[in-house]
Design an enzyme around this catalytic site. Sequence first.
Site, PDB file in Angstrom:
ATOM      1  N   ARG A 118      36.978 126.395  23.324  1.00 40.75           N
ATOM      2  CA  ARG A 118      35.866 126.384  24.197  1.00 40.75           C
ATOM      3  C   ARG A 118      36.477 126.566  26.011  1.00 40.75           C
ATOM      4  O   ARG A 118      35.863 127.141  26.916  1.00 40.75           O
ATOM      5  CB  ARG A 118      34.863 125.427  24.886  1.00 40.75           C
ATOM      6  N   TYR A 177      20.457 142.575  42.307  1.00 43.46           N
ATOM      7  CA  TYR A 177      19.856 142.678  40.557  1.00 43.46           C
ATOM      8  C   TYR A 177      18.752 142.672  39.782  1.00 43.46           C
ATOM      9  O   TYR A 177      18.396 140.821  40.287  1.00 43.46           O
ATOM     10  CB  TYR A 177      21.225 141.975  39.935  1.00 43.46           C
ATOM     11  N   ASP A 192      26.841 139.334  45.314  1.00 46.11           N
ATOM     12  CA  ASP A 192      27.319 139.825  43.650  1.00 46.11           C
ATOM     13  C   ASP A 192      28.416 141.160  43.724  1.00 46.11           C
ATOM     14  O   ASP A 192      27.715 142.142  44.855  1.00 46.11           O
ATOM     15  CB  ASP A 192      26.249 140.819  43.045  1.00 46.11           C
ATOM     16  N   LYS A 236      30.988 145.519  33.722  1.00 45.73           N
ATOM     17  CA  LYS A 236      30.477 147.456  34.377  1.00 45.73           C
ATOM     18  C   LYS A 236      32.462 148.209  34.736  1.00 45.73           C
ATOM     19  O   LYS A 236      32.576 148.612  33.312  1.00 45.73           O
ATOM     20  CB  LYS A 236      29.895 147.297  35.701  1.00 45.73           C
TER      21      LYS A 236
END
Length: 400
Positions: A67, A120, A191, A216
Site C-alpha cells: 500500500r 470543481y 486545484d 486529465k
Amino acid sequence: MSAKAPAANLRSSTRLLHAGAAALRDGAGPVNVPVVRTSTVRFENTAAHADHHHRRAAGERVASYGRHGLDTHRALEDAVVGLEGGHHAFLTPSGLSAITLVLLALLSPGDHALVADGVYAPLRRVDSTLLQRLGITVEYFSPTHDDLASLLRPNTRLLYLESPSSLLYEVLDLPALSAIARDRGVTVATDNTWSGGWFHRPLALGANISIQAATKYISGHSDLMQGIVVVDSPALAAKLSTAYEALGLTIGADDAYLALRGLRTLPVRLAQHQRNATAVAEFLHQQPQVSRVFYPALPTDPGHTLWKRDFSGASGLVSFEFRHATPAAADAFVDALALFGIGASWGGYESLALAAQPERLREHRQWTGDASVVRLHIGLEDPQDLIADLAQALSATEAR
Ligand SMILES: *Cc1c(COP(=O)(O)O)cnc(C)c1O
C-alpha cells in the site's frame, strides 16, 4: 540510482523527460522504470523487517507493505514533486479523492474553510455529505468579487481555490489571495488540473498545496483515473500522511506507470492543445451566434492580464455563451457536432463538448448571463477540422 541523474540546472521539460528514470544494473537497464506490482514486501530476515519499520516510522521513504507503493510509485512521486516544485507528493485513486484527502487532513470539527465558488463542483458534495456531518463549515465566496480579508474568521483553517475556475475559467490573483490567507496562518490549497502542472506553478506563487486530477492532462489519453497532491513543507506532508494512511489510500503500480508515461509528453501535448484551442477560441469569438468566449489566452478575456503574469500557456478548455439560446438549443448544437465526443472529463487527445447545467453556472458569482454555455475540450485533431465541425453545428442550430 542511476549514475547519470538529471542535473538540477537543466530546463524543466528536459528534467520532466528524465525524472524517475530506471536505474542501470550491471551496466544496462530499460529506459522506463519497471512496473512493480505487489501487496507483500518480502524481507531477508526479521531484523531487516524491523529495520524497515523503524526507518519508515522515522519518515524515510522505504516500503514495508504494497500500500505504501514501491519503485513505480516513487518514480511518479519524484516526477510530480519536480513538476510542481514541492516537497512531497501523495497519489490517490481519483482527482476527487485527492481533494477529499486535503479537506479531511486539514479540517476538524468546529473549523471553517473558505472555498472559491468556481471550484470543481463535486467538492460541494464532499461538503454536504462528509464535512457537514463532521461539524466543519465551508463557506463559498467569489475570489474576484468578495473581500477575502473580511471573510477570514479566527477558526478559518483553509483557503481552497481553483484557477482558472471550472466551466468559466475565471483567473484568480493567487499571489494576492495567498498572501492574505498566509498572513493569518491559513493554509492555501489550489486545484491545478487546468494547467497540468506545466503552465502554472501555484507553490511558487504562494499556495501551500497543489492538487491535480492526473485523470486529465497528466494521463492525456482518457484511460486513467488518478489524483495527485503536492505539498510545500514537511509539516504539511506529515499532516496529509496521517490522513492518507488512515484512509488506506493507494494506487496500483500500472496506474502509476501510465501517469509517468503521460508526463513524458505533457509539454508537447499541452503546446498543441493550446495552439488548437486558441484557433477555436478566435473562431468562436467572431461568430454572431456567440456572445462570449471564456478562454484566458484571448486578449478580450477579463482574466487575460493575470493569466499572462502567472501562467506560461493555456490548456484546451474553451467555453462559450450562445447569444439568446435556450438550454435546448445548446443541447441541439452539441448533438449536431460530428467530430466532438459528448462527455464530461477532459484532458485526453480527443475533443469533447457538453452544455453546462444552469444550476452549475449559478454557483459562480461571476456568472450574470441567462444564456446557455457550452464547454469544449479541444483535443489534438487538426484545428481546421474542429472549426469546420463547429461552423456546421452553429448553422444547423440556427436553422432550427
Ligand atoms: C476532473 C476534475 C477533478 C476530479 O478528477 P477525477 O479524477 O475525475 O475524480 C478535480 N478537479 C478538476 C478541476 C477537474 O476537472
